[in-house]
Design an enzyme around this catalytic site. Structure first.
Site, short mmCIF file in Angstrom:
data_model
loop_
_atom_site.label_atom_id
_atom_site.label_comp_id
_atom_site.label_asym_id
_atom_site.label_seq_id
_atom_site.Cartn_x
_atom_site.Cartn_y
_atom_site.Cartn_z
N HIS A 284 0.83 -1.20 0.00
CA HIS A 284 0.00 0.00 0.00
C HIS A 284 0.87 1.26 0.00
CE1 HIS A 284 -3.61 2.26 2.01
NE2 HIS A 284 -3.41 2.63 0.76
N GLU B 101 2.23 1.87 -3.47
CA GLU B 101 1.17 2.45 -4.33
C GLU B 101 1.17 3.97 -4.20
OE1 GLU B 101 -2.96 3.96 -3.54
OE2 GLU B 101 -2.98 1.83 -3.02
N HIS B 102 1.26 4.46 -2.97
CA HIS B 102 1.26 5.91 -2.74
C HIS B 102 2.52 6.56 -3.29
CE1 HIS B 102 -2.10 6.94 0.17
NE2 HIS B 102 -2.27 5.64 -0.03
N GLU C 45 4.74 9.70 2.91
CA GLU C 45 3.60 8.84 2.60
C GLU C 45 3.19 7.97 3.78
OE1 GLU C 45 1.74 9.37 -0.01
OE2 GLU C 45 3.20 10.98 -0.28
N GLU D 42 -5.08 8.08 6.62
CA GLU D 42 -6.12 7.24 6.01
C GLU D 42 -6.60 6.19 7.00
OE1 GLU D 42 -4.88 5.46 2.40
OE2 GLU D 42 -4.89 7.31 1.25
#
Length: 413
Positions: free
Chosen positions: A60, A63-64, A138, A145
């Site tokens: 994840h 991805e960022h 990030e 999030e």
């Protein structure tokens, strides 16, 4: 290798072409002469299942990071800014268990605008910036999030499914990632792990690209070949694909709602057949709300207000919507029946489950055979009218993302 498709739907005005680039990247090109956007989506067969045990959330995080810039375009959020300055649009990405998808939709059909967007998009996978500063920034974004999502019942249910899976099972992990899980190693070690993950998994032969625009397929193929052939092909790398076994023992868990929801959810792990998809028949029958259906019966007793059924994989065509990131992966999928219950229905939860199994047993045999024939006829009629109106596709970005993800499930294109 280039292959143009013969249309099976006489109403479909689009043109299709599949291409395999020299580096092994599989590409699906779609020309829609009526579209007012240029859209691309790329899926790579690497998701949270490949996180190192000591760095959960790494997939994840990567991805960022990939969206933040590349050596060719080092400006922060270069692709997003380019899209904004050339007609506007959307940039998106999401990490699943077995794959990660990146996409953009540009509100322009000019060839030069699409070329510029594809160039910036491709360099995310050619020479991304993965320095410590970007990683640290990030991690903060992921933490934010995580704090927001942990107050939703859907995410809490997903994490309950993870934590209650058998010890050592591949589901038993924290896929989202947050500051705590990503700080189990030093930032230098995290950087080394991120580079290794990228080099091991982000290879052309492990990627599927979908490009949708109103240019001719010849032009789309030229642009793709121009910008994506530099992606590393990773020849010789052997990856072990985990086999999915039953994650849970038969049990009932109670999860306190943070959104005042009252639901009874039953979940099964099923094998997946990408060609015949037998689970779709059961989904349609269980979702039926007409007189004599399970839903109608339980509503009549005052036990439920709605009944929702979902199953993976997610398809932009089928209307199936999966609510769980665990829904579909590596030959297995979760089949979920979700009852939204009343106060009385919650008290009668065991009887409710009993009626569900009674209904499933009732469907065995002749009833299912008759329905499958009728359902097949309806689906053939639906397919023939599928592309008459562009309004049937509510989001071309999601359409391309679905195709890129489903690419991995297709035996041949």
């Amino acid at each position: 290798m280039t292959k143009s498709w013969n249309k099976r739907n006489s109403n479909d005005y689009r043109s299709y072409r599949s291409v395999t680039l020299e580096n092994g990247l599989s590409v699906l090109l779609i020309r829609d002469p009526e579209i007012a956007q240029s859209v691309a989506a790329l899926s790579v067969s690497a998701g949270s299942f490949f996180d190192p045990p000591s760095i959960q959330g790494l997939a994840h995080l990567i991805e960022h990071v990939l969206f933040r810039g590349s050596k060719a375009f080092p400006q922060l959020d270069e692709l997003n800014d380019y899209v904004s300055f050339n007609g506007g649009g959307e940039v998106n990405a999401h990490t699943e268990l077995d794959h990660t998808t990146f996409s953009f939709a540009l509100n322009s059909v000019k060839s030069e605008h699409l070329s510029g967007a594809l160039e910036r998009f491709a360099h995310q996978f050619i020479d991304p910036l993965m320095d410590k500063e970007t990683l640290g920034r990030e991690i903060i974004t992921l933490e934010s999030e995580f704090v927001n999502c942990k107050h939703t019942d859907a995410e809490r249910l997903d994490q309950l499914m993870a934590h209650t899976s058998k010890a050592g099972h591949i589901f038993n992990r924290f896929t989202w990632g947050n500051k705590k899980s990503l700080s189990q190693v030093s930032l230098d070690e995290l950087g080394e792990a991120a580079v290794k993950f990228f080099n091991d998994h982000y290879q052309a032969s492990s990627m599927k690209l979908v490009v949708l625009g109103n240019e001719h397929c010849d032009t789309l193929e030229r642009l793709v070949s121009q910008h994506f052939t530099l992606i590393h092909n990773g020849e010789g790398l052997k990856r072990e694909i985990p086999m999915i076994t039953q994650p849970w023992d038969p049990k009932m868990y109670t999860l306190e709602s943070v959104q005042s929801n009252e639901n009874v959810v039953i979940t099964w792990m099923l094998p997946r057949n990408n060609q015949k998809m037998p689970e779709t028949y059961l989904l349609r029958l269980l979702s039926n709300e007409s007189e004599g259906s399970l839903c109608s019966f339980l509503k009549g007793k005052g036990w439920i207000t709605s009944l929702n059924v979902d199953v993976g994989p997610v398809s932009g065509f089928s209307g199936i919507k999966s609510s769980s990131s665990y829904s579909s992966t590596y030959g297995s999928q979760l089949f979920r029946v979700d009852f939204e219950v009343t106060k009385e229905g919650l008290k009668q939860k065991y009887s409710l489950v009993h009626h569900l199994y009674q209904y499933i047993n009732l469907l065995r045999g002749k009833i299912m055979d008759e329905y499958m024939e009728e359902y097949g006829d309806l689906q053939r009629m639906k397919f023939q009218s599928l592309y008459i109106d562009q309004k049937l596709i509510s989001s071309f970005l999601q359409f391309a993302e679905s195709l890129a993800g489903l690419f991995f499930n297709l035996i041949s294109i």
